[in-house]
Design an enzyme around this catalytic site. Structure first.
Site, PDB file in Angstrom:
ATOM      1  N   ASP A 214       0.853  -1.193   0.000  1.00 50.33           N
ATOM      2  CA  ASP A 214       0.000   0.000   0.000  1.00 50.33           C
ATOM      3  C   ASP A 214       0.885   1.238   0.000  1.00 50.33           C
ATOM      4  OD1 ASP A 214      -2.323   1.737   0.351  1.00 50.33           O
ATOM      5  OD2 ASP A 214      -3.352  -0.090   0.938  1.00 50.33           O
ATOM      6  N   HIS A 286      -2.770   2.968  -4.675  1.00 54.22           N
ATOM      7  CA  HIS A 286      -2.208   2.475  -3.413  1.00 54.22           C
ATOM      8  C   HIS A 286      -0.796   1.928  -3.650  1.00 54.22           C
ATOM      9  CE1 HIS A 286      -5.642   2.999  -0.712  1.00 54.22           C
ATOM     10  NE2 HIS A 286      -6.427   2.642  -1.708  1.00 54.22           N
ATOM     11  N   GLU A 349      -9.714   2.634  -5.419  1.00 59.06           N
ATOM     12  CA  GLU A 349      -9.370   4.021  -5.080  1.00 59.06           C
ATOM     13  C   GLU A 349      -8.216   4.585  -5.906  1.00 59.06           C
ATOM     14  OE1 GLU A 349     -10.876   4.197  -0.480  1.00 59.06           O
ATOM     15  OE2 GLU A 349      -8.816   3.568  -0.777  1.00 59.06           O
TER      16      GLU A 349
END
Ligand code: TNX
Length: 555
Positions: A214, A286, A349
């Site tokens: 991440d 990420h 995302e």
């Protein structure tokens, strides 16, 4: 010793009988609190007593499961528990692990007690393992005591190792029974991971979704690109609370990654416990820790640091051929390490600003004849999917992978509500229900946040987890419902700095999740669940798990 051996047969009166498992008439209350609740239970009216000369007898196919069961019984009772081949059984009373073909469902088992034996019958190793877990739950909770945990009130020496006579038939509701663990935001030691896997397996959870990369950390050793772990696993400090991206941090450095030899060992350990590990390598978003390690993978001239803050970062991999080749190298090593047929590539995302503002990316969109950045993300995922197929793996991604068009064969994790699952199943794709509204265990557990450790917010108490309906009502009447292959609880660790807090956030919500995953939905009953949970928590006590004790509001 069984009673029969203590009373010698009277010559000429009693015919000698083979030793038996001592059975006594049972008091009317049934203490065993099985969790998750099995499909069919028929209680007998006697108690079966184990003794130091009870043995374990196992068919070859179930030897590893027999050894695991023996280990637990040895540390719980202090008795020898030899594991014998069926031919060597003799007359001793026994726990028998028998391979049978008359159980049609995967992971299913039968457990039956009679005067001579406790029979655990299954058609596959997972079924044999689960039969053993149910047997342990039929015994006093102290069977779960670990030598390293101080003896509490429950582990009185001289515990009577008895179980109610019973006939159980059991099988799971879903084939995907998952828990996500975020080891990118926080690093958990391997020894803790093993304990965690063991406890998940006791709940008949069979997938550990391991979030390994991440913005805040890269935690898996990749031999061909060593800076990923060497550089990407370190950050100078962490966020303190919910403050903005530029707020002060805690000043404490974090580092740690999993070596490939540790991962291999962990994978084998998990498999022996019926748990598949699903590795997740996040892309195209990420991705900040990876880009810190290899700035040429990113979209900006100045490389970003491994992030010390939470939140959506918008740092994306670029889409150059060299970057895709790099990611294929990574996935090749990951695919070799994890035998599970699925591999997760993230996809969530990925805010597209960097791609919008980067002339090279815009040129790439035109060159590929694509519509926009969403289509570019789908193309990107498609490239990875083709590569994974060539390695015999199936791609899993978060529900954002739907946005630019789903790649063939992808499995979708529906987290932003249930729409992702509905869309995927309707389009003929498998999907796992991960709905953040009730399956995000980083949300608080009580409406009164001041009594709880700092969490991301929200409120997902035990009852809300238990009352989750894994299948969206819209799909229930349709033929696509079988595409909902399971349920998963998420442990994002942004607000779980220690493993004690992680355990507090995980349990007992994982206990409720276990029933969603395994138990017949028609048998769901919250009051019955909490009654069984009270005794089940003693099993967790014995293992030193720092769960959140349910309070009046949870009842
Ligand atoms: C969203 S769910 C994320 C994670 C966060 C989590 C916090 C998902 C695919 N991404 O990066 O940790 O929310 O609840």
């Amino acid at each position: 010793m069984p009673l029969e051996r203590r009373t010698p047969p009277k010559p000429g009166v009693d015919k000698p009988r083979p030793p038996q498992l001592l059975q006594q008439t049972m008091p009317s209350t049934r203490p065993a609190s099985l969790l998750p609740l099995p499909r069919k239970i028929e209680w007998g009216n006697t108690l079966v007593t184990l003794s130091p000369d009870t043995v374990i007898v196992a068919d070859d196919a179930f030897l590893p499961q027999a050894e695991l069961l023996a280990c637990r019984l040895r540390s719980g009772t202090g008795w020898p528990w030899p594991v014998l081949a069926p031919g060597l059984r003799g007359e001793a009373p026994a726990i028998v692990l028998r391979h049978t073909t008359d159980i049609p469902r995967p992971e299913a088992y039968r457990l039956e007690t009679n005067a001579r034996e406790i029979l655990l019958a299954a058609a596959d190793p997972a079924g044999a393992f689960y039969a053993g877990q149910t047997l342990l739950q039929l015994l006093p909770p102290a069977i779960f005591c670990q030598p390293r945990v101080p003896v509490g009130t429950w582990a009185a020496p001289g515990t009577a190792w008895t179980l109610p006579a019973v006939a159980i038939e059991d099988w799971p509701e879903f084939r995907w029974r998952g828990v996500l663990l975020d080891s990118a935001r926080r690093f958990q030691p391997v020894a803790w991971l093993k304990k965690f896997i063991e406890v998940l397996a006791q709940h008949k959870i069979n997938v550990l979704h391991w979030h390994l990369t991440d913005d805040q950390g890269w935690r898996i050793e990749i031999k061909k690109h060593p800076r990923l772990a060497a550089v990407g696993s370190r950050r100078p400090e962490s966020w303190r609370d919910h403050l903005a991206l530029n707020a002060p941090g805690d000043g404490r450095p974090v580092e740690g990654f999993y070596r490939q030899d540790e991962i291999r060992e962990l994978v084998a350990f998990a498999l022996a416990h019926g748990v598949n590990i699903l590795p997740e390598i996040e892309m195209p978003g990420h991705a900040q820790a990876a880009i810190t390690a290899y700035p040429e993978l990113g979209c900006t001239p100045v490389p970003p640091p491994v992030s010390t803050r939470l939140g959506v970062h918008g740092t994306l991999f670029n889409t150059r051929p060299k970057t895709l080749a790099f990611l294929r190298d990574v996935l090749a090593e990951v695919a070799d390490l994890f035998p599970f047929e699925y591999l997760h590539i993230g996809g969530d995302e990925a805010v597209k600003d960097q791609w919008k503002n980067d002339p090279a990316t815009q040129a790439r969109i035109r060159e590929l004849g694509l519509r926009d950045e969403d289509a570019l993300q789908s193309w990107f995922i498609g490239q990875m999917s083709d590569f994974l197929s060539s390695r015999g793996k199936k791609l899993v991604g978060w529900d954002e992978i739907i946005e630019g068009g789903l790649v063939p064969g992808a499995t979708v994790m529906s987290w932003r509500g249930r729409e992702g699952a509905i869309h995927a199943a309707t389009a003929g794709h498998d999907t796992v229900m991960c709905d953040s509204a009730s399956l995000y265990f980083d949300f608080g557990q009580s409406p009164d946040p001041l009594t709880e450790p700092l969490s991301i917010g929200g409120c997902t108490p035990l009852r809300k987890v238990y009352e989750t309906c894994p299948i969206p009502a819209e799909l229930e009447p349709t033929a696509t419902v079988h595409h909902v292959i399971g349920v998963q609880g998420q442990l994002w660790t942004g607000y779980m700095p220690t493993t004690d807090i992680l355990e507090y956030m995980a349990f007992p919500r994982v206990c409720a999740l276990a029933e969603l995953c395994w138990t017949d939905p028609k048998a769901k009953d919250y009051a019955d669940f909490t009654r069984r949970l009270a005794r089940h928590l003693k099993r967790l006590d014995c293992q030193g798990i720092r769960y959140r004790p349910p309070n009046d509001q949870d009842m």
